[in-house]
Enzyme design. Structure first.
Site, PDB file in Angstrom:
ATOM      1  N   GLY A 158       0.817  -1.203   0.000  1.00  0.00           N
ATOM      2  CA  GLY A 158       0.000   0.000   0.000  1.00  0.00           C
ATOM      3  C   GLY A 158       0.847   1.247   0.000  1.00  0.00           C
ATOM      4  O   GLY A 158       0.511   2.245  -0.653  1.00  0.00           O
ATOM      5  N   ARG A 209      -7.833  -2.932  -1.085  1.00  0.00           N
ATOM      6  CA  ARG A 209      -7.597  -1.759  -0.255  1.00  0.00           C
ATOM      7  C   ARG A 209      -8.072  -0.476  -0.943  1.00  0.00           C
ATOM      8  O   ARG A 209      -7.958  -0.323  -2.160  1.00  0.00           O
ATOM      9  CB  ARG A 209      -6.112  -1.664   0.123  1.00  0.00           C
ATOM     10  CG  ARG A 209      -5.640  -2.871   0.917  1.00  0.00           C
ATOM     11  CD  ARG A 209      -4.181  -2.792   1.279  1.00  0.00           C
ATOM     12  NE  ARG A 209      -3.929  -1.731   2.236  1.00  0.00           N
ATOM     13  CZ  ARG A 209      -2.717  -1.452   2.713  1.00  0.00           C
ATOM     14  NH1 ARG A 209      -1.666  -2.143   2.311  1.00  0.00           N
ATOM     15  NH2 ARG A 209      -2.557  -0.481   3.582  1.00  0.00           N
ATOM     16  N   ASP A 262       1.371   0.137  12.748  1.00  0.00           N
ATOM     17  CA  ASP A 262       1.713  -1.189  12.236  1.00  0.00           C
ATOM     18  C   ASP A 262       2.075  -2.182  13.336  1.00  0.00           C
ATOM     19  O   ASP A 262       2.197  -3.378  13.066  1.00  0.00           O
ATOM     20  CB  ASP A 262       2.885  -1.090  11.261  1.00  0.00           C
ATOM     21  CG  ASP A 262       2.482  -0.454   9.934  1.00  0.00           C
ATOM     22  OD1 ASP A 262       1.311  -0.622   9.530  1.00  0.00           O
ATOM     23  OD2 ASP A 262       3.327   0.193   9.313  1.00  0.00           O
TER      24      ASP A 262
END
Length: 452
Positions: A101, A129, A327
């Protein structure tokens, strides 16, 4: 299936202490940006310590497709002969960004203000996504896009023939969106302004300044206001990529939960916009120390030492810390499961639009391993079971997500029974040496999905 081949099922099991030095790969965020800005500079940029995971390799291939000369010299050493701001050529074929991404959104930004077309795709995970969060602000520059429903890949982006500068307020904290707008602003006349209510990782701003762009960042009642002067001539750089704190999170957290462990992770980037996990772990009572703090390439770094911490307790993680550790919530939830009391993670809705819905993926896997979970759209609560208290024994779905796979493999090292993942293949996208590195420390992994 894995994003790049047949599934690779894997099981981890309890073993002895993890000990030794963990040389994790270079920072993925900085690696992507080094290649992209090197391609937009005039002359040769030299890079050492580049992360050679599939995500970054895909970005290197994309820069070649746009006309830059990108050369691998071995051992993480690369060079990029750039084409200058506005110098991208139109690619002859589709740009495949694999699982990344970050890669696809930053590349879209970099090309959006050049009068060229490019079609982007990715693996099954990336095609799910949302890209509208990037294509919407890029449209303000004059770019247009044509993709699948919801702005999903495959998507063709038509660059602006006569770009105009923009003033854009980022609606949700996202370093990817901010960076895409700033990269687009490089080839727009005048000043492009990005406003973010919550500060996100600032690697793009630091690196733009290093390449010679005129850029200011200041706090205001609206939030952080970043102003970029367009159409600079970027100067090539020599970049030493710090090691990735998001990758370091896995050996660090594994050491904290496996009894008797003592692991040193050297040369880790500690940019304040990335270090939220380490702050949180210390608040939980982790035996985590920073040794030899210093600065390399404009980024703060240090050596991290992590030792088994059997007295960690659950805490409420401040929601405003989320951008600095977005993350790392999957591996934090594993640590939380092996701590005392409950850990409350709020402000994490961004996790639902990562490589997978990471809140759902971790909740379902932890529940299958015997951990009590609560969740809503923006919150994950883990009820800790104490050191060694997680039953384990489950086969967890990774949903093509490298961080989900690594998190559950770390859980298996400290659970009562082995923990399996249905596909460890996507780990190569960000941490290609994860298995040999962890095995060298003492981890036990087997390529089978059936817990013994």
């Amino acid at each position: 299936m894995s994003g790049h081949g047949a599934p690779v099922p894997m099981t981890s099991r309890k073993a002895g202490p993890l000990t030794g030095t963990a040389d994790v790969p270079g920072d993925k965020s900085i690696s992507h940006r080094s290649l992209i800005l090197g391609a937009m500079a005039v002359g040769e940029t030299k890079i050492t310590g580049l992360l050679e995971g599939q995500d970054v390799i895909d970005t290197a291939k994309a820069m070649r497709a746009f006309g830059a000369e990108v050369t691998e010299h071995g051992g993480g050493d690369w060079s990029v002969h750039g084409v200058g701001v506005g110098g991208f050529a139109e690619p002859e074929s589709v740009i495949d960004c694999g699982n990344s991404g970050t890669g696809v959104r930053l590349i879209m930004g970099a090309m959006a203000t050049s009068p060229i077309n490019a079609t982007f795709t990715g693996d099954a995970s990336l095609r799910k996504r949302p890209m509208g969060r990037v294509t919407d602000p890029l449209a303000l520059f004059g770019a247009t896009s044509h993709g699948r429903a919801g702005g999903r890949l495959p998507l063709t982006l038509v660059g602006a023939a006569a770009a105009v500068p923009v003033r854009y307020t980022v609606p949700v904290p996202s370093a990817q969106v901010k960076s895409a707008v700033l990269l687009a602003g490089l080839n727009a006349p005048g000043e492009t302004v990005v406003i973010e209510a919550e500060a996100t990782r600032d690697h793009t701003e630091r690196m733009l300044a290093g390449f010679g762009a005129t850029l200011t960042s200041e706090d205001s009642p609206e939030g952080r206001v970043i102003t970029l002067t367009g159409q600079p001539e970027l100067r090539p750089q020599t970049i030493a990529v710090p090691r990735d704190p998001s990758s370091a999170a896995f050996p660090v957290c594994a050491a904290l939960i496996v009894e008797g462990s003592d692991v040193l992770v050297p040369n880790i980037g500690l940019n304040p916009t990335r270090a939220g996990l380490f702050t949180t772990l210390r608040e939980m009572g982790a035996d985590l120390t920073f040794e030899n703090p210093r600065e390399e390439g404009g980024e703060p770094v240090a050596d991290l030492r992590a030792r088994f911490s059997g007295t960690m307790k659950g805490i409420e993680v401040p929601s405003d810390r989320a951008p600095s550790m977005i993350d790392e919530y999957p591996i934090l939830s594993v640590v939380a499961a092996l701590s005392q009391g409950k850990t409350v993670m709020r402000g994490v809705k961004e996790l639902r639009v990562k490589e997978s819905d990471r809140i759902d993926a971790m909740a379902r896997g932890l529940e299958a391993c015997g951990v009590r979970i609560e969740e809503d759209e923006d919150t994950l609560i883990v009820h800790g079971m104490g050191p060694g208290g997680v039953p384990g024994g489950a086969n967890c779905a990774t949903h093509l997500d490298h961080r989900i796979a690594m998190s559950f493999l770390c859980l298996g090292l400290a659970s009562q029974r082995p923990v399996s993942v249905d596909d460890a293949g996507p780990i190569t996208t960000s941490f290609p040496v994860f298995e040999p590195l962890m095995t060298a420390l003492g981890a036990v992994f087997e390529t089978t999905s059936i817990p013994a």
